[in-house]
Design a protein around this motif. Sequence first.
Motif, PDB file in Angstrom:
ATOM      1  N   ALA A 114      52.297 -21.099 -18.839  1.00 51.80           N
ATOM      2  CA  ALA A 114      50.949 -20.688 -19.245  1.00 51.80           C
ATOM      3  C   ALA A 114      50.972 -19.276 -19.828  1.00 51.80           C
ATOM      4  CB  ALA A 114      50.010 -20.724 -18.044  1.00 51.80           C
ATOM      5  N   ASP A 115      49.990 -18.995 -20.659  1.00 55.81           N
ATOM      6  CA  ASP A 115      49.840 -17.622 -21.144  1.00 55.81           C
ATOM      7  C   ASP A 115      48.479 -17.035 -20.770  1.00 55.81           C
ATOM      8  OD1 ASP A 115      48.294 -19.021 -22.989  1.00 55.81           O
ATOM      9  OD2 ASP A 115      49.636 -18.619 -24.659  1.00 55.81           O
ATOM     10  N   ALA A 116      47.718 -17.785 -19.950  1.00 53.00           N
ATOM     11  CA  ALA A 116      46.441 -17.271 -19.455  1.00 53.00           C
ATOM     12  C   ALA A 116      46.059 -17.997 -18.167  1.00 53.00           C
ATOM     13  CB  ALA A 116      45.332 -17.455 -20.490  1.00 53.00           C
ATOM     14  N   VAL A 117      45.240 -17.332 -17.369  1.00 51.90           N
ATOM     15  CA  VAL A 117      44.623 -17.938 -16.191  1.00 51.90           C
ATOM     16  C   VAL A 117      43.128 -17.727 -16.336  1.00 51.90           C
ATOM     17  CG1 VAL A 117      44.381 -17.900 -13.678  1.00 51.90           C
ATOM     18  CG2 VAL A 117      46.633 -17.504 -14.712  1.00 51.90           C
ATOM     19  N   ILE A 118      42.384 -18.818 -16.319  1.00 55.86           N
ATOM     20  CA  ILE A 118      40.927 -18.728 -16.436  1.00 55.86           C
ATOM     21  C   ILE A 118      40.296 -19.037 -15.082  1.00 55.86           C
ATOM     22  CG2 ILE A 118      40.886 -19.245 -18.906  1.00 55.86           C
ATOM     23  CD1 ILE A 118      40.054 -22.131 -18.153  1.00 55.86           C
ATOM     24  N   ALA A 119      39.039 -18.666 -14.937  1.00 52.79           N
ATOM     25  CA  ALA A 119      38.251 -18.925 -13.726  1.00 52.79           C
ATOM     26  C   ALA A 119      38.933 -18.373 -12.479  1.00 52.79           C
ATOM     27  CB  ALA A 119      37.944 -20.415 -13.577  1.00 52.79           C
ATOM     28  N   MET A 120      39.580 -17.211 -12.598  1.00 50.17           N
ATOM     29  CA  MET A 120      40.290 -16.610 -11.469  1.00 50.17           C
ATOM     30  C   MET A 120      39.282 -16.069 -10.462  1.00 50.17           C
ATOM     31  SD  MET A 120      41.697 -13.907  -9.645  1.00 50.17           S
ATOM     32  CE  MET A 120      41.318 -12.435 -10.543  1.00 50.17           C
ATOM     33  N   ARG A 121      39.576 -16.305  -9.190  1.00 50.57           N
ATOM     34  CA  ARG A 121      38.738 -15.833  -8.084  1.00 50.57           C
ATOM     35  C   ARG A 121      39.630 -15.329  -6.963  1.00 50.57           C
ATOM     36  NH1 ARG A 121      35.733 -16.931 -11.712  1.00 50.57           N
ATOM     37  NH2 ARG A 121      33.871 -18.192 -11.677  1.00 50.57           N
ATOM     38  N   PHE A 122      39.033 -14.554  -6.075  1.00 48.42           N
ATOM     39  CA  PHE A 122      39.685 -14.128  -4.846  1.00 48.42           C
ATOM     40  C   PHE A 122      38.929 -14.721  -3.672  1.00 48.42           C
ATOM     41  CE2 PHE A 122      40.951 -10.460  -7.503  1.00 48.42           C
ATOM     42  CZ  PHE A 122      42.311 -10.447  -7.245  1.00 48.42           C
ATOM     43  N   ASP A 123      39.654 -15.012  -2.619  1.00 50.73           N
ATOM     44  CA  ASP A 123      39.047 -15.404  -1.361  1.00 50.73           C
ATOM     45  C   ASP A 123      39.815 -14.675  -0.267  1.00 50.73           C
ATOM     46  OD1 ASP A 123      37.356 -16.667   0.417  1.00 50.73           O
ATOM     47  OD2 ASP A 123      38.479 -18.545   0.426  1.00 50.73           O
ATOM     48  N   THR A 124      39.130 -14.292   0.763  1.00 52.63           N
ATOM     49  CA  THR A 124      39.780 -13.580   1.860  1.00 52.63           C
ATOM     50  C   THR A 124      39.237 -14.081   3.185  1.00 52.63           C
ATOM     51  OG1 THR A 124      40.329 -11.397   2.745  1.00 52.63           O
ATOM     52  CG2 THR A 124      38.136 -11.654   1.819  1.00 52.63           C
ATOM     53  N   SER A 125      40.090 -14.056   4.181  1.00 49.92           N
ATOM     54  CA  SER A 125      39.655 -14.455   5.516  1.00 49.92           C
ATOM     55  C   SER A 125      40.550 -13.786   6.542  1.00 49.92           C
ATOM     56  CB  SER A 125      39.694 -15.974   5.679  1.00 49.92           C
ATOM     57  OG  SER A 125      41.019 -16.439   5.562  1.00 49.92           O
ATOM     58  N   GLU A 126      40.100 -13.830   7.764  1.00 50.76           N
ATOM     59  CA  GLU A 126      40.883 -13.310   8.871  1.00 50.76           C
ATOM     60  C   GLU A 126      41.636 -14.493   9.468  1.00 50.76           C
ATOM     61  OE1 GLU A 126      40.309 -10.393  12.732  1.00 50.76           O
ATOM     62  OE2 GLU A 126      38.591 -10.928  11.505  1.00 50.76           O
ATOM     63  N   VAL A 127      42.961 -14.417   9.474  1.00 48.97           N
ATOM     64  CA  VAL A 127      43.787 -15.514   9.981  1.00 48.97           C
ATOM     65  C   VAL A 127      43.797 -15.492  11.504  1.00 48.97           C
ATOM     66  CG1 VAL A 127      46.108 -16.497  10.009  1.00 48.97           C
ATOM     67  CG2 VAL A 127      45.212 -15.486   7.917  1.00 48.97           C
ATOM     68  N   ALA A 128      44.000 -14.344  12.063  1.00 54.83           N
ATOM     69  CA  ALA A 128      43.970 -14.113  13.501  1.00 54.83           C
ATOM     70  C   ALA A 128      43.553 -12.659  13.662  1.00 54.83           C
ATOM     71  CB  ALA A 128      45.336 -14.364  14.132  1.00 54.83           C
ATOM     72  N   GLN A 129      43.337 -12.232  14.873  1.00 56.08           N
ATOM     73  CA  GLN A 129      42.934 -10.843  15.066  1.00 56.08           C
ATOM     74  C   GLN A 129      43.993  -9.927  14.449  1.00 56.08           C
ATOM     75  OE1 GLN A 129      42.262  -9.714  19.124  1.00 56.08           O
ATOM     76  NE2 GLN A 129      41.263  -7.823  18.555  1.00 56.08           N
ATOM     77  N   ASN A 130      43.564  -9.026  13.583  1.00 59.83           N
ATOM     78  CA  ASN A 130      44.401  -8.038  12.905  1.00 59.83           C
ATOM     79  C   ASN A 130      45.264  -8.600  11.773  1.00 59.83           C
ATOM     80  OD1 ASN A 130      43.385  -5.920  14.480  1.00 59.83           O
ATOM     81  ND2 ASN A 130      44.872  -6.344  16.089  1.00 59.83           N
ATOM     82  N   PHE A 131      45.038  -9.835  11.344  1.00 50.62           N
ATOM     83  CA  PHE A 131      45.758 -10.394  10.202  1.00 50.62           C
ATOM     84  C   PHE A 131      44.744 -10.839   9.164  1.00 50.62           C
ATOM     85  CE2 PHE A 131      48.578 -11.139  13.799  1.00 50.62           C
ATOM     86  CZ  PHE A 131      49.759 -10.582  13.336  1.00 50.62           C
ATOM     87  N   GLN A 132      44.960 -10.432   7.903  1.00 54.19           N
ATOM     88  CA  GLN A 132      44.050 -10.850   6.845  1.00 54.19           C
ATOM     89  C   GLN A 132      44.807 -11.628   5.782  1.00 54.19           C
ATOM     90  OE1 GLN A 132      42.539  -7.091   5.368  1.00 54.19           O
ATOM     91  NE2 GLN A 132      43.790  -7.253   3.547  1.00 54.19           N
ATOM     92  N   GLU A 133      44.151 -12.649   5.283  1.00 54.59           N
ATOM     93  CA  GLU A 133      44.696 -13.485   4.216  1.00 54.59           C
ATOM     94  C   GLU A 133      43.899 -13.196   2.952  1.00 54.59           C
ATOM     95  OE1 GLU A 133      45.033 -18.252   3.444  1.00 54.59           O
ATOM     96  OE2 GLU A 133      43.137 -17.420   4.141  1.00 54.59           O
ATOM     97  N   VAL A 134      44.603 -13.038   1.839  1.00 50.43           N
ATOM     98  CA  VAL A 134      43.949 -12.911   0.545  1.00 50.43           C
ATOM     99  C   VAL A 134      44.613 -13.917  -0.383  1.00 50.43           C
ATOM    100  CG1 VAL A 134      43.483 -11.430  -1.442  1.00 50.43           C
ATOM    101  CG2 VAL A 134      43.407 -10.466   0.858  1.00 50.43           C
ATOM    102  N   VAL A 135      43.804 -14.729  -1.039  1.00 47.76           N
ATOM    103  CA  VAL A 135      44.319 -15.696  -2.002  1.00 47.76           C
ATOM    104  C   VAL A 135      43.615 -15.463  -3.341  1.00 47.76           C
ATOM    105  CG1 VAL A 135      42.679 -17.522  -1.343  1.00 47.76           C
ATOM    106  CG2 VAL A 135      44.820 -18.132  -2.453  1.00 47.76           C
ATOM    107  N   ALA A 136      44.415 -15.474  -4.394  1.00 47.63           N
ATOM    108  CA  ALA A 136      43.888 -15.453  -5.758  1.00 47.63           C
ATOM    109  C   ALA A 136      44.140 -16.853  -6.318  1.00 47.63           C
ATOM    110  CB  ALA A 136      44.615 -14.407  -6.597  1.00 47.63           C
ATOM    111  N   TYR A 137      43.154 -17.424  -6.999  1.00 42.37           N
ATOM    112  CA  TYR A 137      43.342 -18.762  -7.553  1.00 42.37           C
ATOM    113  C   TYR A 137      42.616 -18.891  -8.876  1.00 42.37           C
ATOM    114  CZ  TYR A 137      38.723 -19.664  -5.488  1.00 42.37           C
ATOM    115  OH  TYR A 137      37.400 -19.605  -5.137  1.00 42.37           O
ATOM    116  N   GLY A 138      43.104 -19.782  -9.682  1.00 39.98           N
ATOM    117  CA  GLY A 138      42.508 -20.009 -10.999  1.00 39.98           C
ATOM    118  C   GLY A 138      43.184 -21.184 -11.670  1.00 39.98           C
TER     119      GLY A 138
END
Length: 121
Positions: A91-115
Amino acid sequence: MGNSPLARPEPPCHTERMLVTTMNDIPGRQIVEVYGEVTGLTVRARNIGVQFGAGLKSIFGGELQGLTKQLQDSRDEAKQRLIEQAQALGADAVIAMRFDTSEVAQNFQEVVAYGTAVKLG
């Protein structure tokens, strides 16, 4: 640390070949192929020093700069992984990119980028 084999290399610059946008299309460009969903994920432990500082800051108010930096670093890492996955597909582009974040467990954070990885004409 400069040339040390233990030094962590800087991530490659992704702006040269890869266009990443939150829009669903790109004005003036045609999407000629859709490769599908791509993601970049990171899970990080929160720094105890940053947590302590944030606890103190919650008493007096204001921006939690340590946590802000940690979250920005996580977003940057997730986005870089998304770009690498899209490039691996051709690919040469990513469209409709978003971030989502959540707490996996106490003191752990998950960040996902998707598109959606696409090829532009």
